[in-house]
Scaffold this active site. Structure first.
Site, PDB file in Angstrom:
ATOM      1  N   ASP A  93     -11.374  -1.621 -21.705  1.00 49.90           N
ATOM      2  CA  ASP A  93     -11.910  -0.363 -21.191  1.00 49.90           C
ATOM      3  C   ASP A  93     -12.592  -0.713 -19.860  1.00 49.90           C
ATOM      4  O   ASP A  93     -13.613  -1.385 -19.863  1.00 49.90           O
ATOM      5  CB  ASP A  93     -12.962   0.222 -22.145  1.00 49.90           C
ATOM      6  N   LYS A 157     -10.851   7.813 -20.314  1.00 53.36           N
ATOM      7  CA  LYS A 157     -12.051   7.842 -21.151  1.00 53.36           C
ATOM      8  C   LYS A 157     -13.192   8.534 -20.412  1.00 53.36           C
ATOM      9  O   LYS A 157     -13.360   8.353 -19.204  1.00 53.36           O
ATOM     10  CB  LYS A 157     -12.420   6.401 -21.515  1.00 53.36           C
ATOM     11  N   LYS A 186      -9.886   9.287 -24.594  1.00 56.74           N
ATOM     12  CA  LYS A 186     -10.949   8.727 -25.430  1.00 56.74           C
ATOM     13  C   LYS A 186     -12.265   9.374 -25.033  1.00 56.74           C
ATOM     14  O   LYS A 186     -12.613   9.434 -23.850  1.00 56.74           O
ATOM     15  CB  LYS A 186     -11.039   7.212 -25.256  1.00 56.74           C
TER      16      LYS A 186
END
Length: 227
Positions: A93, A157, A186
Site C-alpha cells: 500500500d 485506497k 479499499k
C-alpha cells in the site's frame, strides 16, 4: 447480509504505530489467522518477522510504502517495494506524492504509479494506491482514479489513517464510480464498528483497512448469534 467469513476476509488487520514491538506483531498475526483476516497491514521493517508469524496460513503480509506522508522519491518507493518483496510481502500500500498532485503535476503521479505498480507486478504481489483523500478535492481524487484506470493497480485506497480524516462513504462511491470494474477500492481510516464497515462495503469497497477488525467481527457474531 454479507457472510461472516467473507467479511473477515475483506479486512486488512492493521498495526502501523511507531512504537509497535515484536510481541504486538506476533499477536496481530495470531489474531489475523484466528479471525480469517485477509492481511496484516504493517510498515516495511517488520515484514520478514510477520512473514514467519503467518507461515502455513492464508494471511497475507502487506507493507506500507512511503508511509504515511508520501514524500519520498519514486526511486525510494520502488526500492521499498522491492525490499518488502524480498522480505516476504504479498501486498503493498503506497502513498502518492500528495504535494505533486496538489501542484497539478499529473504526469508525476502517473509516472510514480507506473513505477510502483510495475515493481509490484514484477514481484507477483498486489498493489494499492493510497490517495489520502482528506487533503484532496473531488477533482483531484477523480484525476488519480483516472490514472489508476490506465495503470491498473489492484486497488485505490482512501486514506492512511494518519491524515486529518479517514474513509467516507461519499469518497468510496466517487472512487468506485470512476474506476468501475477495472480497479477495486479499499476503504481505510476511521472504520471502527460494524455499521461503518458495512456502509463502506455497500458503497463499493472490497477491502477494509482497520485496527478494529476484531471488534467488527465480534459485533457481527452478536448480531447474527453466530459462534
Amino acid at each position: 447480509m454479507i457472510k461472516l467469513k467473507r467479511l473477515a476476509n475483506m479486512i486488512d488487520h492493521t498495526l502501523l504505530k511507531a512504537d509497535a514491538q515484536k510481541a504486538e506483531f506476533e499477536q496481530l498475526c495470531k489474531e489475523a489467522i484466528n479471525y480469517g483476516f485477509k492481511m496484516v497491514a504493517i510498515n516495511s521493517y517488520p515484514v520478514g518477522m510477520c512473514r514467519n508469524f503467518v507461515q502455513d496460513s492464508d494471511v497475507h503480509v502487506g507493507a506500507a510504502i512511503g508511509f504515511p506522508l508520501g514524500q519520498t522519491t519514486i526511486e525510494t518507493k520502488v526500492f521499498e517495494v522491492k525490499d518488502a518483496i524480498k522480505n516476504g510481502a504479498d501486498e503493498i500500500d503506497y502513498v502518492i506524492n500528495i504535494g505533486k498532485l496538489k501542484e497539478g503535476d499529473i504526469d508525476y503521479i502517473r509516472d510514480e504509479m507506473k513505477a510502483v505498480v510495475n515493481a509490484s507486478r514484477e514481484g507477483g504481489i498486489i498493489s494499492k494506491v493510497i490517495l489520502e483523500n482528506c487533503y484532496l478535492t473531488d477533482q483531484e481524487k477523480m484525476a488519480v482514479c483516472e490514472i489508476a484506470k490506465e495503470v491498473k493497480p489492484d486497488y485505490v485506497k482512501t486514506s492512511t489513517g494518519f491524515g486529518t480524516g479517514g474513509a467516507t462513504v461519499e469518497d468510496v462511491k466517487l472512487m468506485k464510480q470512476v474506476v468501475g470494474e477495472t480497479v477495486k477500492v479499499k476503504a481505510a481510516g476511521g472504520i471502527r464498528d460494524l455499521d461503518t464497515a458495512l456502509q463502506m462495503i455497500k458503497a463499493g469497497a472490497e477491502r477494509l483497512g482497520t485496527s478494529a477488525g476484531i471488534k467488527i467481527i465480534e459485533e457481527y457474531k452478536q448480531l447474527e448469534g453466530a459462534d
